[in-house]
Design a protein around this motif. Structure first.
Motif, PDB file in Angstrom:
ATOM      1  N   ARG A   6       0.856  -1.119  -0.117  1.00  0.00           N
ATOM      2  CA  ARG A   6       0.115  -0.009  -0.094  1.00  0.00           C
ATOM      3  C   ARG A   6       0.997   1.376  -0.112  1.00  0.00           C
ATOM      4  O   ARG A   6       1.810   1.450   0.709  1.00  0.00           O
ATOM      5  N   TYR A   7       0.568   2.343  -0.758  1.00  0.00           N
ATOM      6  CA  TYR A   7       1.146   3.512  -0.804  1.00  0.00           C
ATOM      7  C   TYR A   7       0.194   4.584  -0.517  1.00  0.00           C
ATOM      8  O   TYR A   7      -0.968   4.702  -0.610  1.00  0.00           O
ATOM      9  N   ARG A   8       1.050   5.671  -0.119  1.00  0.00           N
ATOM     10  CA  ARG A   8       0.219   7.103   0.053  1.00  0.00           C
ATOM     11  C   ARG A   8       0.487   7.966  -1.223  1.00  0.00           C
ATOM     12  O   ARG A   8       1.607   8.118  -1.563  1.00  0.00           O
ATOM     13  N   LEU A   9      -0.619   8.123  -1.671  1.00  0.00           N
ATOM     14  CA  LEU A   9      -0.486   8.911  -3.008  1.00  0.00           C
ATOM     15  C   LEU A   9      -1.079   9.995  -2.792  1.00  0.00           C
ATOM     16  O   LEU A   9      -2.230  10.366  -2.151  1.00  0.00           O
ATOM     17  N   ARG A  10      -0.595  11.283  -3.362  1.00  0.00           N
ATOM     18  CA  ARG A  10      -1.001  12.698  -3.452  1.00  0.00           C
ATOM     19  C   ARG A  10      -1.240  13.243  -4.649  1.00  0.00           C
ATOM     20  O   ARG A  10      -0.689  13.220  -5.603  1.00  0.00           O
ATOM     21  N   THR A  11      -2.285  13.868  -4.677  1.00  0.00           N
ATOM     22  CA  THR A  11      -2.726  14.899  -5.783  1.00  0.00           C
ATOM     23  C   THR A  11      -1.722  16.174  -5.564  1.00  0.00           C
ATOM     24  O   THR A  11      -2.132  16.779  -4.635  1.00  0.00           O
ATOM     25  N   PRO A  12      -0.998  16.414  -6.562  1.00  0.00           N
ATOM     26  CA  PRO A  12      -0.130  17.627  -6.388  1.00  0.00           C
ATOM     27  C   PRO A  12      -1.025  19.151  -6.382  1.00  0.00           C
ATOM     28  O   PRO A  12      -0.496  19.597  -5.610  1.00  0.00           O
ATOM     29  N   SER A  13      -1.921  19.095  -7.195  1.00  0.00           N
ATOM     30  CA  SER A  13      -2.511  20.376  -7.134  1.00  0.00           C
ATOM     31  C   SER A  13      -3.542  20.721  -5.853  1.00  0.00           C
ATOM     32  O   SER A  13      -3.684  21.698  -5.535  1.00  0.00           O
ATOM     33  N   THR A  14      -4.156  19.634  -5.120  1.00  0.00           N
ATOM     34  CA  THR A  14      -5.020  19.685  -4.139  1.00  0.00           C
ATOM     35  C   THR A  14      -4.363  19.473  -2.766  1.00  0.00           C
ATOM     36  O   THR A  14      -4.992  19.621  -1.541  1.00  0.00           O
ATOM     37  N   GLY A  15      -3.255  18.485  -2.870  1.00  0.00           N
ATOM     38  CA  GLY A  15      -2.658  17.933  -1.595  1.00  0.00           C
ATOM     39  C   GLY A  15      -3.488  16.775  -1.161  1.00  0.00           C
ATOM     40  O   GLY A  15      -3.000  16.318  -0.079  1.00  0.00           O
ATOM     41  N   ARG A  16      -4.313  16.430  -1.535  1.00  0.00           N
ATOM     42  CA  ARG A  16      -5.212  15.408  -1.160  1.00  0.00           C
ATOM     43  C   ARG A  16      -4.331  13.951  -1.373  1.00  0.00           C
ATOM     44  O   ARG A  16      -3.808  13.746  -2.171  1.00  0.00           O
ATOM     45  N   GLU A  17      -4.608  13.121  -0.253  1.00  0.00           N
ATOM     46  CA  GLU A  17      -3.775  12.064  -0.137  1.00  0.00           C
ATOM     47  C   GLU A  17      -4.788  10.823  -0.071  1.00  0.00           C
ATOM     48  O   GLU A  17      -5.702  10.845   0.657  1.00  0.00           O
ATOM     49  N   VAL A  18      -4.704   9.731  -0.682  1.00  0.00           N
ATOM     50  CA  VAL A  18      -5.188   8.482  -0.651  1.00  0.00           C
ATOM     51  C   VAL A  18      -4.184   7.314  -0.199  1.00  0.00           C
ATOM     52  O   VAL A  18      -2.988   7.269  -0.627  1.00  0.00           O
TER      53      VAL A  18
END
Ligand SMILES: [Zn+2]
Length: 92
Positions: A6-18
């Motif tokens: 499992r990885y933590r992934l981040r959307t660059p523009s919003t900073g949202r992490e999943v």
């Protein structure tokens, strides 16, 4: 059955992490913006934990001792083995 890392992934523009069970080399994109997600880090522990909860954000909390993520239903931190104490549940 192969357990994926499992990885933590981040959307660059919003900073949202999943948290995603990602395959190495595969590009994951944000559901809304379509931009490629950047990998923030691996989610520990790698070994199976005694928790029944999936590693979803809503099921995780930070251990007060080592600051690593652990499933909410665990009493002992799977990372450092120390007791995390009760959750903020209503008293019975
Ligand atoms: Zn810990």
């Amino acid at each position: 059955m192969i357990r994926r890392q499992r990885y933590r992934l981040r959307t660059p523009s919003t900073g949202r992490e999943v948290l995603v069970e990602a395959e190495p080399g595969k590009i994951y994109r944000d559901r809304d913006t379509g931009e490629p997600l950047e990998v923030v880090g691996k989610v520990l522990p790698l070994a199976p934990s005694p928790s029944k909860l999936p590693w979803a954000v809503e099921n995780l909390r930070f251990c007060p001792h080592c600051d690593q993520l652990a499933q909410k239903d665990l009493n002992d931190c799977p990372n450092c083995g120390r007791r995390m104490g009760p959750l903020s549940e209503p008293a019975r």
